[in-house]
Each structure stands twice: as structure tokens, then as C-alpha cells.
Scaffold this motif. Structure first.
Motif, PDB file in Angstrom:
ATOM      1  N   ARG A   1       1.139  -1.485  -0.002  1.00  0.00           N
ATOM      2  CA  ARG A   1      -0.054   0.295  -0.408  1.00  0.00           C
ATOM      3  C   ARG A   1       1.146   0.953  -0.380  1.00  0.00           C
ATOM      4  O   ARG A   1       0.407   2.355  -0.601  1.00  0.00           O
ATOM      5  CB  ARG A   1      -1.304  -0.193   1.054  1.00  0.00           C
ATOM      6  CG  ARG A   1      -1.811   1.265   0.894  1.00  0.00           C
ATOM      7  CD  ARG A   1      -3.144   0.812   2.606  1.00  0.00           C
ATOM      8  NE  ARG A   1      -3.613   0.070   2.391  1.00  0.00           N
ATOM      9  CZ  ARG A   1      -3.706  -1.150   3.275  1.00  0.00           C
ATOM     10  NH1 ARG A   1      -2.421  -1.648   4.019  1.00  0.00           N
ATOM     11  NH2 ARG A   1      -4.427  -2.297   3.406  1.00  0.00           N
TER      12      ARG A   1
ATOM     13  N   SER B   1      -7.386  -6.769  -2.134  1.00  0.00           N
ATOM     14  CA  SER B   1      -7.618  -6.257  -1.587  1.00  0.00           C
ATOM     15  C   SER B   1      -7.249  -4.754  -1.389  1.00  0.00           C
ATOM     16  O   SER B   1      -7.581  -3.500  -0.870  1.00  0.00           O
ATOM     17  CB  SER B   1      -7.109  -6.678  -0.301  1.00  0.00           C
ATOM     18  OG  SER B   1      -5.629  -6.459  -0.278  1.00  0.00           O
ATOM     19  N   LEU B   2      -6.264  -4.711  -2.557  1.00  0.00           N
ATOM     20  CA  LEU B   2      -5.773  -2.703  -3.086  1.00  0.00           C
ATOM     21  C   LEU B   2      -5.837  -2.434  -4.444  1.00  0.00           C
ATOM     22  O   LEU B   2      -5.948  -1.238  -4.446  1.00  0.00           O
ATOM     23  CB  LEU B   2      -3.907  -3.388  -2.784  1.00  0.00           C
ATOM     24  CG  LEU B   2      -3.427  -3.647  -2.129  1.00  0.00           C
ATOM     25  CD1 LEU B   2      -2.211  -3.932  -2.079  1.00  0.00           C
ATOM     26  CD2 LEU B   2      -3.521  -2.711  -0.275  1.00  0.00           C
ATOM     27  N   GLY B   3      -7.480  -3.298  -4.342  1.00  0.00           N
ATOM     28  CA  GLY B   3      -8.032  -2.969  -5.749  1.00  0.00           C
ATOM     29  C   GLY B   3      -7.489  -2.983  -7.202  1.00  0.00           C
ATOM     30  O   GLY B   3      -8.019  -2.254  -7.898  1.00  0.00           O
TER      31      GLY B   3
ATOM     32  N   LEU C   1      -3.885  -2.108 -11.831  1.00  0.00           N
ATOM     33  CA  LEU C   1      -4.292  -0.393 -11.285  1.00  0.00           C
ATOM     34  C   LEU C   1      -4.496   0.451 -11.552  1.00  0.00           C
ATOM     35  O   LEU C   1      -2.916   0.556 -11.746  1.00  0.00           O
ATOM     36  CB  LEU C   1      -3.254  -0.919  -9.534  1.00  0.00           C
ATOM     37  CG  LEU C   1      -4.644   0.484  -8.409  1.00  0.00           C
ATOM     38  CD1 LEU C   1      -5.844  -0.379  -8.615  1.00  0.00           C
ATOM     39  CD2 LEU C   1      -3.710   0.023  -7.252  1.00  0.00           C
TER      40      LEU C   1
ATOM     41  N   GLU D   1      -8.125   4.810  -9.665  1.00  0.00           N
ATOM     42  CA  GLU D   1      -8.743   4.018  -8.990  1.00  0.00           C
ATOM     43  C   GLU D   1      -8.797   4.011  -7.438  1.00  0.00           C
ATOM     44  O   GLU D   1      -8.721   3.923  -6.829  1.00  0.00           O
ATOM     45  CB  GLU D   1      -8.745   2.664  -9.603  1.00  0.00           C
ATOM     46  CG  GLU D   1      -9.242   1.829 -10.820  1.00  0.00           C
ATOM     47  CD  GLU D   1      -8.773   0.593 -12.353  1.00  0.00           C
ATOM     48  OE1 GLU D   1      -9.743   0.179 -12.832  1.00  0.00           O
ATOM     49  OE2 GLU D   1      -7.403   0.458 -11.158  1.00  0.00           O
ATOM     50  N   TRP D   2      -7.048   4.026  -7.527  1.00  0.00           N
ATOM     51  CA  TRP D   2      -6.934   4.187  -6.474  1.00  0.00           C
ATOM     52  C   TRP D   2      -6.897   5.915  -5.634  1.00  0.00           C
ATOM     53  O   TRP D   2      -7.132   5.197  -4.831  1.00  0.00           O
ATOM     54  CB  TRP D   2      -4.596   4.038  -6.867  1.00  0.00           C
ATOM     55  CG  TRP D   2      -4.107   4.392  -5.247  1.00  0.00           C
ATOM     56  CD1 TRP D   2      -3.754   5.301  -5.094  1.00  0.00           C
ATOM     57  CD2 TRP D   2      -3.848   3.268  -4.424  1.00  0.00           C
ATOM     58  NE1 TRP D   2      -2.939   5.350  -3.388  1.00  0.00           N
ATOM     59  CE2 TRP D   2      -3.100   3.443  -3.036  1.00  0.00           C
ATOM     60  CE3 TRP D   2      -4.329   1.915  -3.691  1.00  0.00           C
ATOM     61  CZ2 TRP D   2      -2.517   3.005  -2.080  1.00  0.00           C
ATOM     62  CZ3 TRP D   2      -3.839   1.969  -3.191  1.00  0.00           C
ATOM     63  CH2 TRP D   2      -2.454   1.767  -1.951  1.00  0.00           C
ATOM     64  N   ASN D   3      -7.159   5.968  -6.340  1.00  0.00           N
ATOM     65  CA  ASN D   3      -7.632   8.063  -5.601  1.00  0.00           C
ATOM     66  C   ASN D   3      -9.301   7.268  -5.191  1.00  0.00           C
ATOM     67  O   ASN D   3      -9.493   8.431  -4.251  1.00  0.00           O
ATOM     68  CB  ASN D   3      -7.373   8.771  -7.057  1.00  0.00           C
ATOM     69  CG  ASN D   3      -5.910   9.421  -7.078  1.00  0.00           C
ATOM     70  OD1 ASN D   3      -4.779   8.982  -5.827  1.00  0.00           O
ATOM     71  ND2 ASN D   3      -5.352   9.529  -7.906  1.00  0.00           N
ATOM     72  N   SER D   4     -10.031   6.796  -6.003  1.00  0.00           N
ATOM     73  CA  SER D   4     -11.202   6.636  -5.361  1.00  0.00           C
ATOM     74  C   SER D   4     -11.513   5.687  -4.497  1.00  0.00           C
ATOM     75  O   SER D   4     -13.091   5.786  -3.770  1.00  0.00           O
ATOM     76  CB  SER D   4     -11.939   6.406  -6.491  1.00  0.00           C
ATOM     77  OG  SER D   4     -11.635   4.495  -6.762  1.00  0.00           O
ATOM     78  N   GLN D   5     -10.381   4.970  -3.757  1.00  0.00           N
ATOM     79  CA  GLN D   5     -10.490   4.759  -2.318  1.00  0.00           C
ATOM     80  C   GLN D   5     -11.135   5.205  -1.247  1.00  0.00           C
ATOM     81  O   GLN D   5     -10.490   5.866  -1.165  1.00  0.00           O
ATOM     82  CB  GLN D   5      -9.250   3.403  -2.582  1.00  0.00           C
ATOM     83  CG  GLN D   5      -9.033   2.473  -3.280  1.00  0.00           C
ATOM     84  CD  GLN D   5      -8.333   1.540  -4.138  1.00  0.00           C
ATOM     85  OE1 GLN D   5      -7.948   1.092  -2.742  1.00  0.00           O
ATOM     86  NE2 GLN D   5      -7.651   0.537  -4.448  1.00  0.00           N
TER      87      GLN D   5
END
Length: 183
Positions: free
Chosen positions: A116, A148-150, A175, A179-183
Motif C-alpha cells: 500500500r 484487497s488493494l483494488g 491498478l 482507481e487508487w484515488n477513488s478508494q
């Protein structure tokens, strides 16, 4: 701790590998529960491990850090240069996430925390647009960590890996920064 902290996660700190780490990394590289999952089947001597640290882990191709709990190294997490171009002007802005951890530290959240933090670094500090990962289909723990990390399963190379006497699929995960920023 042999080297300075480079990045801090919630459970781990990330630091560059040093010459003092050669014995531990050599043990990991020769541990069947590590190398079989990493798909590297050759034994590694101390000299080969020292050269691997110098040429690869301390080289200019990618970012490689030991994940540590306090001062104790637990595993390795890396961002490897993209197949589309290693330099900062690469149009794809793509990197590959790779990791392996001492089996004594599996299932404790260290790998997730290290991955992460490295993902955050890749997107925020290195300005990558996309991160890929390639676990073997037999590696349920790695697949679970990525999901789990998207990460999204993007494809499969059928029977592309030999593991414990059988052919297995290699899975491709990706990834995107948005997509990461929307978590």
C-alpha cells in the motif's frame, strides 16, 4: 537498522537494502517457500546474492526496499521498471509491483502495508499512471493481497509457470491511479 527509513507505513518502514542485509536476503532466496512462489529455482550463493543486491536492488532500474518492523527486515517490496520504457518520460507511465516476505511474517498485514505504501509512493511521488503485478495462480495469498488493494484481474497466461511439478497460469493484475484515488 543498517539504513535510513525511506517510507513509513502503518505497520512497516521501508528502507533501501544494504550490504549488511546479504545474509538475510540470501536465506530468503534459498527458502523453498519463497523461491518457489517467486518462480526462481536456482540456489543462490552469498556472492550471487551480494551481486544481486548491488546490481538489482541497489541499481537504477526500479525502486527496491526492505520492509521492516522496527529494525527487523521482514521482506522486500519493489517497483520494477515498465516493459514500455524505464525512463521518466515513458509514455505509458507504468511500473510493476513485486514483493516477497519471510514466511514467518505471512498473514500479519506486513505485505499489505508495504505494498500500500509503495503504491502510494508510485502514484503520488513518481507520477505513475498504472501499476501491474503478476502472481502465479497458485499463490492465493498474493492474489488476495492485490485484490484487497483494488487491483483488477486483467488477463491470464495459461500454463506459463512451472510450480511443484505442475504447470500453472500466470495472472496479470492492474491498478490505475484514478482507481487508487477513488478508494
Amino acid at each position: 537498522m543498517p539504513g535510513p527509513v525511506f517510507l513509513e507505513g502503518e505497520k512497516v518502514t521501508l528502507r533501501p537494502p544494504e550490504e549488511e542485509d546479504v545474509d538475510l536476503i540470501q536465506c530468503w532466496m534459498n527458502d523453498p517457500s519463497v523461491w518457489r512462489r517467486a518462480l526462481d529455482v536456482n540456489p543462490t550463493s552469498r556472492q550471487q546474492c551480494a551481486e544481486f543486491i548491488e546490481d538489482v536492488l541497489q541499481g537504477d532500474d526500479g525502486v527496491h526496499c526492505l520492509a521492516c518492523d522496527d529494525s527487523a527486515p521482514l521482506g522486500l517490496v519493489s517497483l520494477n521498471d515498465s516493459q514500455y520504457g524505464p525512463d521518466e518520460t515513458s509514455r505509458a507511465r507504468d511500473t510493476e509491483l513485486a514483493y516477497w516476505f519471510d514466511p514467518d511474517h505471512h498473514g500479519q498485514g506486513y505485505g499489505s502495508d508495504a505494498a500500500r505504501r509503495m503504491i502510494q509512493y508510485a502514484f503520488e511521488d513518481r507520477n505513475f499512471r498504472r501499476i501491474t503485478a503478476r502472481p502465479g495462480s497458485f499463490n492465493d495469498a498474493s492474489v488476495g493481497l492485490l485484490e484487497s488493494l483494488g487491483f483488477t484481474h486483467e488477463g491470464t497466461l495459461r500454463e506459463a509457470a512451472w510450480f511443484r511439478g505442475e504447470y500453472h497460469d500466470m495472472l496479470y493484475y492492474g491498478l490505475l491511479r484514478e482507481e487508487w484515488n477513488s478508494q
